[in-house]
Structure formats: C-alpha cells, structure tokens
Design a protein around this motif. Structure first.
Motif, PDB file in Angstrom:
ATOM      1  N   HIS A 177     115.554 -74.677  29.212  1.00 13.73           N
ATOM      2  CA  HIS A 177     114.518 -73.639  29.266  1.00 13.73           C
ATOM      3  C   HIS A 177     113.496 -73.820  28.114  1.00 13.73           C
ATOM      4  O   HIS A 177     114.006 -73.950  26.894  1.00 13.73           O
ATOM      5  N   HIS A 208     114.693 -66.970  32.435  1.00 16.32           N
ATOM      6  CA  HIS A 208     113.358 -66.486  32.848  1.00 16.32           C
ATOM      7  C   HIS A 208     112.736 -65.034  32.516  1.00 16.32           C
ATOM      8  O   HIS A 208     111.430 -64.765  31.979  1.00 16.32           O
ATOM      9  N   SER A 247     114.908 -76.185  39.878  1.00 15.40           N
ATOM     10  CA  SER A 247     116.464 -75.745  40.339  1.00 15.40           C
ATOM     11  C   SER A 247     116.477 -76.840  41.270  1.00 15.40           C
ATOM     12  O   SER A 247     117.766 -77.494  41.436  1.00 15.40           O
ATOM     13  N   ASP A 281     123.116 -73.005  35.532  1.00 15.04           N
ATOM     14  CA  ASP A 281     121.724 -73.143  35.720  1.00 15.04           C
ATOM     15  C   ASP A 281     120.919 -72.870  34.583  1.00 15.04           C
ATOM     16  O   ASP A 281     121.003 -71.650  34.057  1.00 15.04           O
ATOM     17  N   ASP A 325     120.181 -68.655  33.819  1.00  9.87           N
ATOM     18  CA  ASP A 325     119.049 -69.069  34.123  1.00  9.87           C
ATOM     19  C   ASP A 325     117.916 -68.011  34.192  1.00  9.87           C
ATOM     20  O   ASP A 325     116.818 -67.789  33.994  1.00  9.87           O
ATOM     21  N   HIS A 350     118.873 -78.003  34.136  1.00 11.34           N
ATOM     22  CA  HIS A 350     117.535 -78.312  33.322  1.00 11.34           C
ATOM     23  C   HIS A 350     117.729 -77.145  32.300  1.00 11.34           C
ATOM     24  O   HIS A 350     118.641 -76.236  32.518  1.00 11.34           O
ATOM     25  N   HIS A 393     110.684 -73.240  33.010  1.00  9.97           N
ATOM     26  CA  HIS A 393     110.974 -74.876  33.181  1.00  9.97           C
ATOM     27  C   HIS A 393     110.126 -75.364  34.197  1.00  9.97           C
ATOM     28  O   HIS A 393     109.617 -74.458  34.777  1.00  9.97           O
TER      29      HIS A 393
END
Ligand SMILES: [Zn+2]
Length: 581
Positions: free
Chosen positions: A272, A230, A123, A90, A226, A270, A278
């Motif tokens: 970032h 973040h 996500s 992720d 991920d 995806h 994202h």
C-alpha cells in the motif's frame, strides 16, 4: 470584401467587415469540439480494452512441444507429498511484515523472499498470479471488475486434481474467481468485511476445517490489513493496529497447524502507499516480501517474481505446477528437487514458453532458439518473443502515430498562418495551462501517474471528473494569459470596438486548440509505443495512466473552446489599452 456603403471610408480607419476571421472562429471551435469527442471516444475505448482484455494465451496448446502432461491423478515420480499452508495477507507492506513476530519467526528458520508484483497491483490480478503463476496478460484478470471463473489452472485445481485434501478459508471472491466451493474438499467463505474484523473467524475456520478433513493443502486469505490500508493508509496507527491483530491470529494458525512436517508460505498480494491505495508501480506497492518455511525450503534470502510463487509451492508440495504459470520454481527457495517435481515444472515451463513465443510471433518464432537448458534460457525465450512482437507492433503503428502527430502540428500551423501573433499568444496560454494543470495534479493533490491514485474503484469517476474541471480552469487561465501576451505584440492594439471582435474571440478558441494539439502529440507518442488496443500485453501503466489523463484533458478542453473566447473577447473590449479612447 468592401461593401458599397463604406467604400468611401478611408482604408485605415474603416472597420473590417471580413468574413474570414468569423469563418476561422467557427472552424476552430468546431475542430476543437471534434477533437474533444474523438478523445472521449478513444479514452473509453482504451479503458475498456484493459478492463475487458481477452488473453490469447489461456487456450494455447502448451503440450505441443513437450508431450501431453500426465493426468494430475498420477503422482509426480519420487515426490514427497508435503502438506502446505498458504496464507495470503491482502495489502501487507514489506515494512509492516517485518513488525510481525509470527512472520519473523518463520523467516528465521526459512527463506526471506523479496517479491516483485506485476501491474496492475490490484487484488484480483495479483491473487490470480499467486495462485496460477500467470501474470495478468496471461490470466486475463486485469482488474477487480473481473467477476467470473479464472480461465487458467490454479494451485487449487492441481491440488484437488491430485487427490489432496484441500481446505480454503477466506472471502467469497475466492469462489467467484477459482470455484473453490466445488474444487476444494471443504471451504469456509465469508463476505468481504466492511468495517468489521474477520481474520479471527477465518483462522478459526481454517484450523477447524484442516482438522476435520486431515487437510494436505490449507489456503487462507486475510482481508483486514488491506481494508485498513484503504481507509487509513499504510503509515497510519490504524493500519499498524490491524497488522498486530492479524499477527496474533497468524501465530494462532501456525501454532495449530505446525506439525514439524508442514510447509508454511505467507505472502501479500501487494503493498500500500503511505496514504492508502495500490494498483500502481510505487516501491511500497510492488516490492513486498514472502516467507517460506518448512521441509524442502532452503534457509536464506531470495528474490523472485510473483509468478514464480505457484510453481515453487507446487514443487514443495510434490504437485504438478499450474499449466499456464509463466514463472518457474525457484532454486533460491528450494532446498531440493522433491523427486521429479522440479523437472516436471521445468518441462511444463518449456511447453508454456514455446507456446507463448509462438502465440506472439507465429510458427517461425522459435526456430532461432539455441538452448532450453536453464531458467535463464527460458526467461530469454519469452523476453525475446515479447521484444520481437513489440518491435513489430510499433513498426505497424508508426504511420498512424505520425499521421496523428502531423495533424496536431497542422493545427498549430494553421493558427500561425492566420496570425503568427495569435500562435505565439496561444502557445504562451498553453504553457500556462500545463503549468497550472500539473501544479494542481502533482503539487496540490500529490497525485502521480499511477492507478494507486484512486485508492478505491468507486473513486475512479470522481477522480476523472475532478481532472476535467481542473483542465477547464487551467485552460481558461491560459486564455487570459494568451490575451495579455497578444497585447504585448501589438503596440497599436485594435480591440473589439475597432472591428476585431472575431479575432479576439478566435484567440480563446486558438488557445484551446493549441493545448489540444500539444496533448495530441503526447497521445500520438503513446499510441506508437503501446497502441490503443490491448491484444497480448497491457501497456506500461504509468504511461497508460498519463495517456488516459491526456485524453480526458483533451475532452474537457471543449469547455475552453466555448468559454475561452468569451474571456479573450472581454480582454479585447475592456483591457485598459482598449478603453484608452
Ligand atoms: Zn486493496
């Protein structure tokens, strides 16, 4: 409107006791408040249309044109049932993936695949696209607030339905969305990490379960990259450190499961942005890379859509592809057809595409289709169907959008008829508003018209509240400029003490209204292009984001309609030119 009491006062010096300016003031404020309420309602409506979108495609009869699909329990003719290990990392950017020795080693012996991710690049929607081949408008999964079983078939369903031993290791969200605890042979599900690192545990679980269950299909989802994206951004050393840790764990997984006969697929959902986040359309978010390696994989490079991944994996595994995949197994990735697996996917895709076209445009939609012999033909069927439907939608929406635009222009016209000087001043105030608001948005905050601006779902409300406060500030500055500009056009200015109180108050309301009208023109354009309803496709989300912000500004400008008149009144009373005598 002369009253008997001041009838004797000469015309030139007598203060006006005219009711008309006061009526216009009250009307202007009321109209502005009405626009604010309407914009607020429309923003909420359009937002929920995307969040609560109901796909019209999940129950369409894809079998109609291609016959009934054989039951999954019947093996695809001549197909080799290959073992597949699918790893979803992720939030892994393309650049970060190229720092990972484990992935680079796979690339060297496999296929380096450039991926394009559909929007919104969140996500749940992208996991769903990877596992079902269905983009958000087909799957119905448009946000991370989708908290129920996905309505379309997944790779898990076809693998388990075909009698393969399926093991799944990753966060519990996989159970919510894909029901893996009932579908898979064995699962190891963990809560989403909040600050901790869990990829090592997920890898331990995946290796153990694969061994215990002689797994044919292994799926693992790593959430840690991920999380780092973040919290610290894709450009941070924290992100790079977690990527390195995940690389070591991935190497462990590949080392344990590589028997020379296994297909490995490693990909992100995806990327970032550099500062973290994202959901939008940024290059580093929607352009990522997958790596395919193992038997049946053509070595080299390729470029596919995220929706092509599931059908391609299905062909490699010798499975039927998920039924609602909008994508197609990729010739650029496949070294062979794996018996009739490739044909089975093509026939499935014909059924899907024809049903998709008919769902959009009715029974006659497919009568002009000339050929269904190649991937390009299939792409053309869906692209033509979408273009035809969009054209019809826009023709339907044009009168409503034009009506709205005319209403916005009528507001400006009424201000101009009441006083052309007030209109010029209000437009100057509006120009100031747009300069200040957008300077704050783009230059001070470095935001873009993109869902990536939120970084996390919990920031949505604060983000919109911040823009509303800034809209009020920018609007009040606009009112001050409007007052100054008005004086430029009035060589012999009359202030509030000359009986022009209502006029000076109205200038603030007129400025708020002019800004709302100019935003209304932009909203009218969006409503023509994409509409307020989300019926079969999501709007262009860059313009959709701007549209929501325009409506939020129109809402906030009620504050300017109420406070702006106070500022313009103060100019009319205390400006140096008003206190001359
Ligand atoms: Zn994320």
């Amino acid at each position: 409107m002369d009253s008997p009491a001041n009838a004797a006062v000469p015309e030139t010096t007598r203060p006006r006791r005219n009711v008309r300016p006061w009526a216009l003031l009250v009307l202007g404020v009321l109209v502005s408040l009405g626009i604010s309420y309407a914009a607020y309602t429309l923003a909420g409506y359009s937002w929920s249309q995307v969040v609560d979108y109901k796909s019209p495609f999940t129950s369409m009869p894809t079998d109609t044109f291609t016959g009934k699909r054989p039951p999954l329990s019947i093996a695809v003719p001549d197909a080799t049932p290959r073992r597949v290990v699918l790893v979803l990392i992720d939030g892994l950017t393309d650049a970060a993936s190229r720092t990972m020795p484990s992935i680079n080693a796979l690339r060297k012996r496999g296929n380096d695949v450039a991926l394009t991710v559909p929007q919104p690049s969140l996500s749940y929607p992208t996991w769903t696209t990877i596992l079902t081949g269905a983009p958000p408008n087909v799957s119905g999964v448009t946000t991370n607030w989708y908290e129920k079983r996905v309505a379309v078939e997944s790779l898990f369903d076809v693998a388990a339905g075909s009698g393969r031993s399926l093991v799944v290791a990753g966060p519990t969200d996989l159970d919510t969305l894909f029901g893996v605890s009932t579908v898979a042979t064995a699962t190891a599900l963990t809560d989403w990490p909040e600050g901790g690192y869990i990829t090592n545990t997920i890898v331990d679980d995946a290796i153990r379960l694969a061994d215990e269950n002689s797994a044919d299909f292994v799926f693992a989802l790593f959430p840690d990259v991920d999380e780092a994206g973040h919290s610290a951004g894709a450009a941070s050393t924290e992100y790079a450190d977690v990527v390195a840790k995940v690389d070591a764990d991935l190497a462990r997984l590949i080392g344990a499961l590589d028997d020379g006969d296994t297909v490995f697929v490693v990909l992100p959902d995806h990327g970032h942005i550099a500062t973290g986040g994202h959901g939008g359309w940024e290059d580093t978010v929607i352009h990522t890379s997958a790596t395919f390696a193992g038997p049946g994989v053509k070595s080299g490079t390729s470029a596919v859509l995220l929706q092509d991944v599931a059908p391609t994996i299905a062909v490699l595994a010798g499975l039927q592809a998920p039924q609602y995949a909008a994508g197609l197994a990729s010739d650029a990735i496949l070294a062979d057809t794996n018996g009739r697996s490739k044909d089975a996917d093509f026939v499935r895709a014909i059924g899907f595409d024809l049903a998709y076209a008919r769902t959009l445009n009715g029974q006659d939609a497919i009568k002009d289709i000339a050929s269904l012999a190649s991937a390009a033909d299939l792409t053309k069927v869906t692209a033509d169907a979408e273009a035809a439907r969009l054209k019809a939608d826009r023709a339907d929406r044009l009168p409503m959008a034009l009506g709205l635009a005319l209403a916005a222009l009528a507001i400006l016209a009424v201000i101009g008829v009441a006083s052309w000087r007030a209109l010029v001043a209000a437009l100057a105030g509006s120009a100031t508003y747009f300069a200040v608001y957008n300077a704050l948005f783009f230059l001070v905050h470095h935001f873009a018209w993109s869902l990536s601006a939120f970084n996390e779902e919990s920031h949505v409300q604060a983000f919109f509240n911040g823009r509303m406060i800034e809209a009020v500030i920018a609007g009040l500055i606009g009112c001050l400029v409007a007052g100054d500009i008005y004086l430029l056009f009035r060589p012999e200015a009359k202030g509030t003490r000359d009986g022009f109180t209502a006029g000076w108050l109205s200038l603030g309301a007129a400025t708020a209204l002019a800004i709302q009208a100019l935003l209304g023109l932009q909203v009218a354009w969006f409503l023509w292009q994409w509409g307020a309803q989300t019926v079969w496709r999501l709007p262009d989300l860059r313009w959709g984001f701007k549209y929501d912000l325009d409506l939020i500004q129109m809402t906030a400008l009620a504050g300017v309609a109420l406070l702006g008149p106070v500022l313009t009144y103060l100019i009319g009373r205390f400006h140096p030119r008003m206190v001359k005598s």
